[in-house]
Design a protein around this motif. Structure first.
Motif, PDB file in Angstrom:
ATOM      1  N   PRO A  37       0.807  -1.214   0.000  1.00  0.00           N
ATOM      2  CA  PRO A  37       0.000   0.000   0.000  1.00  0.00           C
ATOM      3  C   PRO A  37       0.848   1.275   0.000  1.00  0.00           C
ATOM      4  CG  PRO A  37      -0.884  -1.557   1.581  1.00  0.00           C
ATOM      5  CD  PRO A  37       0.400  -2.124   1.072  1.00  0.00           C
ATOM      6  N   VAL A  38       2.018   1.220   0.612  1.00  0.00           N
ATOM      7  CA  VAL A  38       2.894   2.393   0.633  1.00  0.00           C
ATOM      8  C   VAL A  38       3.423   2.677  -0.764  1.00  0.00           C
ATOM      9  CG1 VAL A  38       5.045   3.312   1.556  1.00  0.00           C
ATOM     10  CG2 VAL A  38       3.521   2.020   3.034  1.00  0.00           C
ATOM     11  N   HIS A  39       3.834   1.638  -1.494  1.00  0.00           N
ATOM     12  CA  HIS A  39       4.324   1.835  -2.848  1.00  0.00           C
ATOM     13  C   HIS A  39       3.209   2.357  -3.756  1.00  0.00           C
ATOM     14  CE1 HIS A  39       7.422  -1.021  -1.382  1.00  0.00           C
ATOM     15  NE2 HIS A  39       8.200  -0.228  -2.095  1.00  0.00           N
ATOM     16  N   ARG A  40       2.001   1.857  -3.579  1.00  0.00           N
ATOM     17  CA  ARG A  40       0.871   2.325  -4.380  1.00  0.00           C
ATOM     18  C   ARG A  40       0.598   3.799  -4.096  1.00  0.00           C
ATOM     19  NH1 ARG A  40      -4.342   2.806  -3.224  1.00  0.00           N
ATOM     20  NH2 ARG A  40      -4.114   1.594  -1.321  1.00  0.00           N
ATOM     21  N   LEU A  41       0.643   4.191  -2.810  1.00  0.00           N
ATOM     22  CA  LEU A  41       0.411   5.584  -2.446  1.00  0.00           C
ATOM     23  C   LEU A  41       1.492   6.491  -3.018  1.00  0.00           C
ATOM     24  CD1 LEU A  41      -1.215   7.649  -0.797  1.00  0.00           C
ATOM     25  CD2 LEU A  41       0.250   7.103   1.137  1.00  0.00           C
ATOM     26  N   GLN A  42       2.753   6.044  -2.981  1.00  0.00           N
ATOM     27  CA  GLN A  42       3.836   6.849  -3.534  1.00  0.00           C
ATOM     28  C   GLN A  42       3.671   7.036  -5.035  1.00  0.00           C
ATOM     29  OE1 GLN A  42       7.366   4.802  -2.287  1.00  0.00           O
ATOM     30  NE2 GLN A  42       7.550   6.013  -0.423  1.00  0.00           N
ATOM     31  N   SER A  43       3.256   5.999  -5.734  1.00  0.00           N
ATOM     32  CA  SER A  43       3.080   6.139  -7.180  1.00  0.00           C
ATOM     33  C   SER A  43       1.904   7.049  -7.496  1.00  0.00           C
ATOM     34  CB  SER A  43       2.889   4.769  -7.831  1.00  0.00           C
ATOM     35  OG  SER A  43       1.684   4.185  -7.387  1.00  0.00           O
ATOM     36  N   GLU A  44       0.846   7.021  -6.671  1.00  0.00           N
ATOM     37  CA  GLU A  44      -0.288   7.918  -6.895  1.00  0.00           C
ATOM     38  C   GLU A  44       0.098   9.369  -6.607  1.00  0.00           C
ATOM     39  OE1 GLU A  44      -3.387   6.385  -4.466  1.00  0.00           O
ATOM     40  OE2 GLU A  44      -3.761   4.662  -5.759  1.00  0.00           O
ATOM     41  N   PHE A  48       0.977  13.920  -8.841  1.00  0.00           N
ATOM     42  CA  PHE A  48       0.797  15.308  -8.432  1.00  0.00           C
ATOM     43  C   PHE A  48       2.125  16.046  -8.400  1.00  0.00           C
ATOM     44  CE2 PHE A  48      -2.865  13.204  -6.380  1.00  0.00           C
ATOM     45  CZ  PHE A  48      -3.855  13.858  -7.083  1.00  0.00           C
ATOM     46  N   GLU A  49       3.194  15.359  -8.032  1.00  0.00           N
ATOM     47  CA  GLU A  49       4.509  15.996  -7.981  1.00  0.00           C
ATOM     48  C   GLU A  49       4.964  16.387  -9.374  1.00  0.00           C
ATOM     49  OE1 GLU A  49       8.913  14.572  -6.793  1.00  0.00           O
ATOM     50  OE2 GLU A  49       7.349  14.151  -5.332  1.00  0.00           O
ATOM     51  N   ARG A  50       4.743  15.538 -10.344  1.00  0.00           N
ATOM     52  CA  ARG A  50       5.104  15.879 -11.720  1.00  0.00           C
ATOM     53  C   ARG A  50       4.251  17.035 -12.218  1.00  0.00           C
ATOM     54  NH1 ARG A  50       5.809  10.166 -12.462  1.00  0.00           N
ATOM     55  NH2 ARG A  50       3.582  10.021 -12.804  1.00  0.00           N
ATOM     56  N   ALA A  55       3.742  23.056 -13.487  1.00  0.00           N
ATOM     57  CA  ALA A  55       2.864  24.206 -13.284  1.00  0.00           C
ATOM     58  C   ALA A  55       3.616  25.464 -12.866  1.00  0.00           C
ATOM     59  CB  ALA A  55       1.821  23.861 -12.229  1.00  0.00           C
ATOM     60  N   ASP A  56       4.937  25.458 -12.851  1.00  0.00           N
ATOM     61  CA  ASP A  56       5.701  26.653 -12.487  1.00  0.00           C
ATOM     62  C   ASP A  56       5.612  27.661 -13.631  1.00  0.00           C
ATOM     63  OD1 ASP A  56       6.424  25.642 -10.066  1.00  0.00           O
ATOM     64  OD2 ASP A  56       8.321  24.820 -10.774  1.00  0.00           O
ATOM     65  N   HIS A  57       4.839  28.730 -13.410  1.00  0.00           N
ATOM     66  CA  HIS A  57       4.629  29.719 -14.454  1.00  0.00           C
ATOM     67  C   HIS A  57       5.513  30.948 -14.279  1.00  0.00           C
ATOM     68  CE1 HIS A  57       1.259  27.486 -15.976  1.00  0.00           C
ATOM     69  NE2 HIS A  57       0.712  27.454 -14.774  1.00  0.00           N
ATOM     70  N   TYR A  58       5.963  31.187 -13.076  1.00  0.00           N
ATOM     71  CA  TYR A  58       6.737  32.397 -12.805  1.00  0.00           C
ATOM     72  C   TYR A  58       8.222  32.144 -13.047  1.00  0.00           C
ATOM     73  CZ  TYR A  58       2.432  33.858 -10.578  1.00  0.00           C
ATOM     74  OH  TYR A  58       1.126  34.185 -10.336  1.00  0.00           O
ATOM     75  N   PRO A  59       8.922  33.103 -13.615  1.00  0.00           N
ATOM     76  CA  PRO A  59      10.365  32.921 -13.831  1.00  0.00           C
ATOM     77  C   PRO A  59      11.123  32.966 -12.510  1.00  0.00           C
ATOM     78  CG  PRO A  59       9.671  35.103 -14.535  1.00  0.00           C
ATOM     79  CD  PRO A  59       8.425  34.348 -14.179  1.00  0.00           C
ATOM     80  N   GLY A  60      12.324  32.474 -12.534  1.00  0.00           N
ATOM     81  CA  GLY A  60      13.134  32.382 -11.325  1.00  0.00           C
ATOM     82  C   GLY A  60      13.433  33.722 -10.683  1.00  0.00           C
ATOM     83  N   TRP A  61      13.696  34.739 -11.504  1.00  0.00           N
ATOM     84  CA  TRP A  61      14.026  36.055 -10.935  1.00  0.00           C
ATOM     85  C   TRP A  61      12.847  36.606 -10.143  1.00  0.00           C
ATOM     86  CZ3 TRP A  61      11.015  40.185 -12.101  1.00  0.00           C
ATOM     87  CH2 TRP A  61      10.223  40.103 -13.242  1.00  0.00           C
ATOM     88  N   PHE A  62      11.621  36.304 -10.581  1.00  0.00           N
ATOM     89  CA  PHE A  62      10.450  36.804  -9.857  1.00  0.00           C
ATOM     90  C   PHE A  62      10.258  36.034  -8.548  1.00  0.00           C
ATOM     91  CE2 PHE A  62       5.921  36.874  -8.871  1.00  0.00           C
ATOM     92  CZ  PHE A  62       5.699  38.241  -8.833  1.00  0.00           C
ATOM     93  N   ARG A  63      10.498  34.723  -8.574  1.00  0.00           N
ATOM     94  CA  ARG A  63      10.328  33.914  -7.361  1.00  0.00           C
ATOM     95  C   ARG A  63      11.352  34.272  -6.301  1.00  0.00           C
ATOM     96  NH1 ARG A  63       9.409  28.576 -10.636  1.00  0.00           N
ATOM     97  NH2 ARG A  63      11.646  28.748 -10.711  1.00  0.00           N
ATOM     98  N   VAL A  64      12.479  34.850  -6.704  1.00  0.00           N
ATOM     99  CA  VAL A  64      13.483  35.276  -5.733  1.00  0.00           C
ATOM    100  C   VAL A  64      13.230  36.707  -5.283  1.00  0.00           C
ATOM    101  CG1 VAL A  64      15.939  35.771  -5.440  1.00  0.00           C
ATOM    102  CG2 VAL A  64      15.233  33.682  -6.570  1.00  0.00           C
ATOM    103  N   SER A  65      12.912  37.585  -6.223  1.00  0.00           N
ATOM    104  CA  SER A  65      12.805  39.005  -5.872  1.00  0.00           C
ATOM    105  C   SER A  65      11.497  39.355  -5.177  1.00  0.00           C
ATOM    106  CB  SER A  65      12.981  39.869  -7.111  1.00  0.00           C
ATOM    107  OG  SER A  65      11.945  39.594  -8.036  1.00  0.00           O
ATOM    108  N   PHE A  66      10.413  38.668  -5.455  1.00  0.00           N
ATOM    109  CA  PHE A  66       9.136  39.019  -4.838  1.00  0.00           C
ATOM    110  C   PHE A  66       9.158  38.865  -3.314  1.00  0.00           C
ATOM    111  CE2 PHE A  66       4.860  37.975  -3.366  1.00  0.00           C
ATOM    112  CZ  PHE A  66       4.210  39.153  -3.707  1.00  0.00           C
ATOM    113  N   PRO A  67       9.653  37.756  -2.746  1.00  0.00           N
ATOM    114  CA  PRO A  67       9.697  37.675  -1.277  1.00  0.00           C
ATOM    115  C   PRO A  67      10.601  38.735  -0.651  1.00  0.00           C
ATOM    116  CG  PRO A  67       9.968  35.507  -2.218  1.00  0.00           C
ATOM    117  CD  PRO A  67      10.030  36.480  -3.354  1.00  0.00           C
TER     118      PRO A  67
END
Length: 86
Positions: A37-44, A48-50, A55-67
């Motif tokens: 069941p653990v292996h099945r959960l990890q594959s499911e 979502f991780e992929r 889904a990363d739409h913002y460029p790197g410079w924005f993700r660093v400078s905005f915070p």
């Protein structure tokens, strides 16, 4: 009063002398995979991780400078607000 030592019967699948001999090892090429069941959960959850990586739409410079910029604005507001009371 001392208690007698407990020894699990051999049919229970526990043998203390063989438990100490077991050593963790890396899986080999000929090993069959174990599906649990653990292996099945990890594959499911990997789906979502992929999806999140894609889904990363913002460029790197924005993700660093905005915070950094938003933190500077908030600290300026805090110091300005504290100056009003002081």
């Amino acid at each position: 009063m001392p208690q007698p030592k407990f020894r699990a019967p051999d049919y229970a699948g526990f043998a203390p002398e063989t438990e100490a001999a077991r050593v963790a090892r890396l899986a080999g090429v000929g090993d069959t995979p174990v599906y649990s069941p653990v292996h099945r959960l990890q594959s499911e959850l990997a789906v979502f991780e992929r999806g999140q990586r894609d889904a990363d739409h913002y460029p790197g410079w924005f993700r660093v400078s905005f915070p950094i910029a938003s933190s500077a604005v908030l600290w300026a507001a805090i110091l300005w607000g504290a100056g009003l009371f002081g």
